[in-house]
Design an enzyme around this catalytic site. Structure first.
Site, PDB file in Angstrom:
ATOM      1  N   ASN A 150       0.789  -1.237   0.000  1.00 55.86           N
ATOM      2  CA  ASN A 150       0.000   0.000   0.000  1.00 55.86           C
ATOM      3  C   ASN A 150       0.819   1.285   0.000  1.00 55.86           C
ATOM      4  O   ASN A 150       0.345   2.296  -0.498  1.00 55.86           O
ATOM      5  CB  ASN A 150      -1.029  -0.008   1.146  1.00 55.86           C
ATOM      6  CG  ASN A 150      -0.386  -0.113   2.489  1.00 55.86           C
ATOM      7  OD1 ASN A 150       0.669  -0.733   2.636  1.00 55.86           O
ATOM      8  ND2 ASN A 150      -0.986   0.483   3.484  1.00 55.86           N
ATOM      9  N   GLU A 249       3.842  -5.492  12.167  1.00 57.37           N
ATOM     10  CA  GLU A 249       2.974  -4.330  11.913  1.00 57.37           C
ATOM     11  C   GLU A 249       1.814  -4.848  11.093  1.00 57.37           C
ATOM     12  O   GLU A 249       1.930  -5.036   9.880  1.00 57.37           O
ATOM     13  CB  GLU A 249       3.748  -3.268  11.111  1.00 57.37           C
ATOM     14  CG  GLU A 249       4.856  -2.596  11.879  1.00 57.37           C
ATOM     15  CD  GLU A 249       4.361  -1.417  12.716  1.00 57.37           C
ATOM     16  OE1 GLU A 249       3.156  -1.105  12.653  1.00 57.37           O
ATOM     17  OE2 GLU A 249       5.170  -0.835  13.434  1.00 57.37           O
ATOM     18  N   CYS A 283      -3.417   0.917   6.675  1.00 55.23           N
ATOM     19  CA  CYS A 283      -3.577   0.066   7.857  1.00 55.23           C
ATOM     20  C   CYS A 283      -4.317   0.777   8.986  1.00 55.23           C
ATOM     21  O   CYS A 283      -5.124   0.190   9.683  1.00 55.23           O
ATOM     22  CB  CYS A 283      -2.210  -0.395   8.351  1.00 55.23           C
ATOM     23  SG  CYS A 283      -1.052   0.958   8.587  1.00 55.23           S
ATOM     24  N   GLU A 459       7.773   0.578  14.735  1.00 56.42           N
ATOM     25  CA  GLU A 459       8.595   1.225  13.720  1.00 56.42           C
ATOM     26  C   GLU A 459       8.498   2.722  13.974  1.00 56.42           C
ATOM     27  O   GLU A 459       7.594   3.190  14.670  1.00 56.42           O
ATOM     28  CB  GLU A 459       8.077   0.901  12.300  1.00 56.42           C
ATOM     29  CG  GLU A 459       7.997  -0.582  11.950  1.00 56.42           C
ATOM     30  CD  GLU A 459       9.331  -1.251  11.675  1.00 56.42           C
ATOM     31  OE1 GLU A 459      10.387  -0.657  11.947  1.00 56.42           O
ATOM     32  OE2 GLU A 459       9.307  -2.403  11.197  1.00 56.42           O
TER      33      GLU A 459
HETATM   34  P1  NAD Z   1      -0.031  -9.532   3.069  1.00 59.21           P
HETATM   35  O1  NAD Z   1       0.052 -10.040   4.449  1.00 59.21           O
HETATM   36  O2  NAD Z   1      -0.799 -10.281   2.077  1.00 59.21           O
HETATM   37  O3  NAD Z   1       1.429  -9.370   2.448  1.00 59.21           O
HETATM   38  C1  NAD Z   1       2.440  -8.633   3.097  1.00 59.21           C
HETATM   39  C2  NAD Z   1       3.778  -9.193   2.665  1.00 59.21           C
HETATM   40  O4  NAD Z   1       3.899 -10.497   3.220  1.00 59.21           O
HETATM   41  C3  NAD Z   1       3.942  -9.336   1.165  1.00 59.21           C
HETATM   42  O5  NAD Z   1       5.269  -9.030   0.807  1.00 59.21           O
HETATM   43  C4  NAD Z   1       3.652 -10.809   0.946  1.00 59.21           C
HETATM   44  O6  NAD Z   1       4.275 -11.306  -0.208  1.00 59.21           O
HETATM   45  C5  NAD Z   1       4.236 -11.425   2.198  1.00 59.21           C
HETATM   46  N1  NAD Z   1       3.701 -12.729   2.587  1.00 59.21           N
HETATM   47  C6  NAD Z   1       2.576 -13.347   2.160  1.00 59.21           C
HETATM   48  N2  NAD Z   1       2.461 -14.556   2.743  1.00 59.21           N
HETATM   49  C7  NAD Z   1       3.509 -14.692   3.578  1.00 59.21           C
HETATM   50  C8  NAD Z   1       3.936 -15.702   4.479  1.00 59.21           C
HETATM   51  N3  NAD Z   1       3.260 -16.824   4.646  1.00 59.21           N
HETATM   52  N4  NAD Z   1       5.066 -15.484   5.186  1.00 59.21           N
HETATM   53  C9  NAD Z   1       5.761 -14.337   5.052  1.00 59.21           C
HETATM   54  N5  NAD Z   1       5.409 -13.345   4.205  1.00 59.21           N
HETATM   55  C10 NAD Z   1       4.294 -13.525   3.485  1.00 59.21           C
HETATM   56  O7  NAD Z   1      -0.511  -8.019   3.181  1.00 59.21           O
HETATM   57  P2  NAD Z   1      -0.838  -7.034   1.987  1.00 59.21           P
HETATM   58  O8  NAD Z   1      -2.118  -7.475   1.393  1.00 59.21           O
HETATM   59  O9  NAD Z   1       0.369  -6.874   1.124  1.00 59.21           O
HETATM   60  O10 NAD Z   1      -1.025  -5.666   2.787  1.00 59.21           O
HETATM   61  C11 NAD Z   1      -2.191  -5.329   3.424  1.00 59.21           C
HETATM   62  C12 NAD Z   1      -2.100  -5.611   4.912  1.00 59.21           C
HETATM   63  O11 NAD Z   1      -0.956  -4.949   5.457  1.00 59.21           O
HETATM   64  C13 NAD Z   1      -3.282  -5.049   5.664  1.00 59.21           C
HETATM   65  O12 NAD Z   1      -3.714  -5.963   6.621  1.00 59.21           O
HETATM   66  C14 NAD Z   1      -2.709  -3.799   6.313  1.00 59.21           C
HETATM   67  O13 NAD Z   1      -3.410  -3.384   7.453  1.00 59.21           O
HETATM   68  C15 NAD Z   1      -1.336  -4.244   6.636  1.00 59.21           C
HETATM   69  N6  NAD Z   1      -0.461  -3.085   6.842  1.00 59.21           N
HETATM   70  C16 NAD Z   1      -0.053  -2.796   8.106  1.00 59.21           C
HETATM   71  C17 NAD Z   1       0.723  -1.659   8.344  1.00 59.21           C
HETATM   72  C18 NAD Z   1       1.161  -1.270   9.734  1.00 59.21           C
HETATM   73  O14 NAD Z   1       1.989  -0.380   9.871  1.00 59.21           O
HETATM   74  N7  NAD Z   1       0.631  -1.880  10.787  1.00 59.21           N
HETATM   75  C19 NAD Z   1       1.092  -0.859   7.279  1.00 59.21           C
HETATM   76  C20 NAD Z   1       0.664  -1.193   6.005  1.00 59.21           C
HETATM   77  C21 NAD Z   1      -0.114  -2.319   5.796  1.00 59.21           C
END
Ligand code: NAD
Length: 478
Positions: A150, A249, A283, A459
């Site tokens: 995002n 996060e 997020c 972070e």
């Molecule tokens: P996601 O969990 O699908 O993917 C995040 C990352 O993890 C990607 O690089 C993905 O390839 C990787 N990934 C996928 N499966 C994995 C596994 N089994 N083990 C390790 N890595 C794996 O999330 P997304 O759809 O890319 O992003 C949206 C999510 O991120 C939302 O839930 C959002 O709230 C969260 N987010 C949190 C913050 C924060 O600061 N708390 C910031 C931005 C986004």
């Protein structure tokens, strides 16, 4: 021939060992835009080997010298703003007009941590004349940084800058949907800023493959993960076996509370941004909008008027662009049917944006549901799209009860002119970041992280330094 996005390892682009690529689809058109390396276990191991080989020299460098290199990188990020911004805008679909702010933030992380590392130190602990006792902060070693789609460079920089500043080396894994800008950042870090090869590597591919390999690799000593709950939990299981430190996060379902004494015009404007910025792919988005009963109807009217003038589309100056991935687009759409089934009241939006020429892109109308109760599905689950649930409350205690009744605890907002109430409510909200009388993402200098299922560790800010170092005591008998 489509552009190929490859990993960047030890100062070079790295072809995947098996030569596999996956398609990257343009969210504005639904058409193929490029191909992205589909790295496998061997590629990840090579990246970790590269990082391990660069570790000793980097951690032994004087902090001031590491800091200077990070500041050089920040200057080059500012100079390369249009290139990095164009790559990120094309991958994510974000309007171009937003990119200079995001690139500025990216540079700020390298400036902040490149500077503050000079004053990061241990302390001397007085144990009388027969001892000299002190603490020091040692780096972990090779850190894996796993990132979502995002806000790719902003999220990368806030983890990579403190990791590098404190003497760690990094293998970063961007989302497979938004890899191009981080690969370019690693390239300029090495080739233009002079950060030694191997210190900052980027491995491109699917998280379900790369994440577990990283987490199980003995040379990875810590992972910073930003993403969804499910992937965070999977990583957590593996990390538990190895006692691998994690910063998680994760997602949110943040409450944004409007009290009857607030400036309602400002609250309506801010609460609109809270759930529509980045098409709701944020997020900490304020997606549970809690509004005091006695101003509820008046406030909803103002909110709907704000939402009605938003300009969603592919234009450079749109207020927000498309949803970045097709899977996410389909997921958001599925909530419209759930809302209907649960009898929610639709005030505006509630469908895919329909405008000539946009049919193939992944655009969602900003959507407001009113008279929602906090037990409804849309008030409980993270949607990660431009949908807000407006929930009425009676008084302060009721607002707190509803706000804290969530599995998540990432952000929260308060709109009020009563300073006593603001501090009382801020103190009792179960969330990692409270924003009052605006709804923003905070600053590079302010810690970011979650309570409850929104994660742990922090972070941003000075506190992040303690999450990228291990405290060691040295006790000397004189
Ligand atoms: P996601 O969990 O699908 O993917 C995040 C990352 O993890 C990607 O690089 C993905 O390839 C990787 N990934 C996928 N499966 C994995 C596994 N089994 N083990 C390790 N890595 C794996 O999330 P997304 O759809 O890319 O992003 C949206 C999510 O991120 C939302 O839930 C959002 O709230 C969260 N987010 C949190 C913050 C924060 O600061 N708390 C910031 C931005 C986004």
């Amino acid at each position: 021939m489509f552009e190929k996005v490859k990993s960047y390892v030890h100062g070079r682009y790295a072809e995947p060992v098996e030569g596999a690529y996956v398609d990257k689809i343009d969210p504005r058109s639904g058409l193929k835009r490029s191909e992205v390396a589909n790295s496998d276990a061997r590629d990840v191991e090579l990246a970790i080997e590269s990082a391990s080989s660069a570790l000793q020299a980097w951690r032994d460098m004087r902090p001031a010298d590491r800091g200077r290199l990070l500041n050089d990188l920040a200057r080059i990020i500012r100079r390369s703003e249009s290139t990095l911004g164009a790559l990120e805008s094309a991958d994510t679909g974000k309007p171009r007009s937003e990119m200079s702010t995001l690139m500025d933030l990216t540079a700020q992380y390298f400036e902040f941590y490149g500077g503050i590392v000079n004053v990061m130190d241990g302390e001397v602990i007085n144990q009388g004349p027969n001892y000299h006792v002190y603490t020091r902060r040692d780096p972990f070693g090779v850190i894996g940084v796993i990132l979502p789609w995002n806000a790719p460079l902003h999220q990368a920089a806030r983890a990579i800058a403190p990791a590098l500043a404190t003497g760690n080396v990094v293998v970063a894994k961007p989302s497979e949907h938004t890899s191009a800008s981080l690969v370019e950042l690693a390239r300029i870090a090495v080739e233009e800023a002079g950060i030694p090869a191997g210190v900052f590597n980027v491995i491109v591919g699917k998280g379900s493959v790369i994440g577990p390999v990283m987490a199980r690799h003995p040379d990875i000593r810590k992972i910073s993960f930003t993403g969804g709950l499910r992937a965070g939990q999977e990583l957590g299981h593996i990390a538990a076996e190895r006692i691998l430190p994690l910063t998680l996060e994760l997602g949110g379902k943040s409450a944004n509370i409007v009290f009857d004494d607030a400036d309602l015009d400002a609250a309506a404007r801010g609460s609109t941004t809270a759930f529509t910025w980045n098409s709701g792919q944020w997020c900490a988005a304020g997606t549970r909008l809690l509004v005091q009963e006695n101003i509820y109807d008046r406030f909803v009217e103002k909110l709907v008027a704000e939402v009605a003038v938003l300009r969603v589309g592919p234009e450079d100056d749109a207020t927000s662009g498309p949803i970045t991935t097709q899977a996410q687009f389909e997921k958001i759409k599925s909530y419209f049917a759930i809302a209907e089934r649960e009898g929610m009241t639709l005030a505006i939006g509630g469908k895919v944006l329909s405008r000539p020429g946009l049919d193939e892109g992944w655009y969602i109308e900003p959507t407001v549901y009113t008279h929602v109760t906090n037990d409804m599905t849309l008030a409980r689950e993270e949607i990660f799209g431009p949908i807000v649930c407006v929930i009425p409350f009676k008084d302060e205690a009721d607002a707190l009860r509803i706000a804290n009744d969530s599995e998540f605890g990432l952000g929260a907002g308060i709109w009020s002119r009563d300073i006593g109430r603001i501090h009382r409510v801020a103190g009792r909200l179960e969330a990692g970041r409270i924003v009052v009388n605006e709804y923003s993402g905070g600053f590079v200098q302010t810690p970011c992280g979650g309570f409850k299922q929104s994660g742990y560790g922090r972070e941003q800010g000075v506190d992040a330094l303690s999450h990228y170092t291990q405290l060691k005591s040295v006790i000397i008998r004189l």
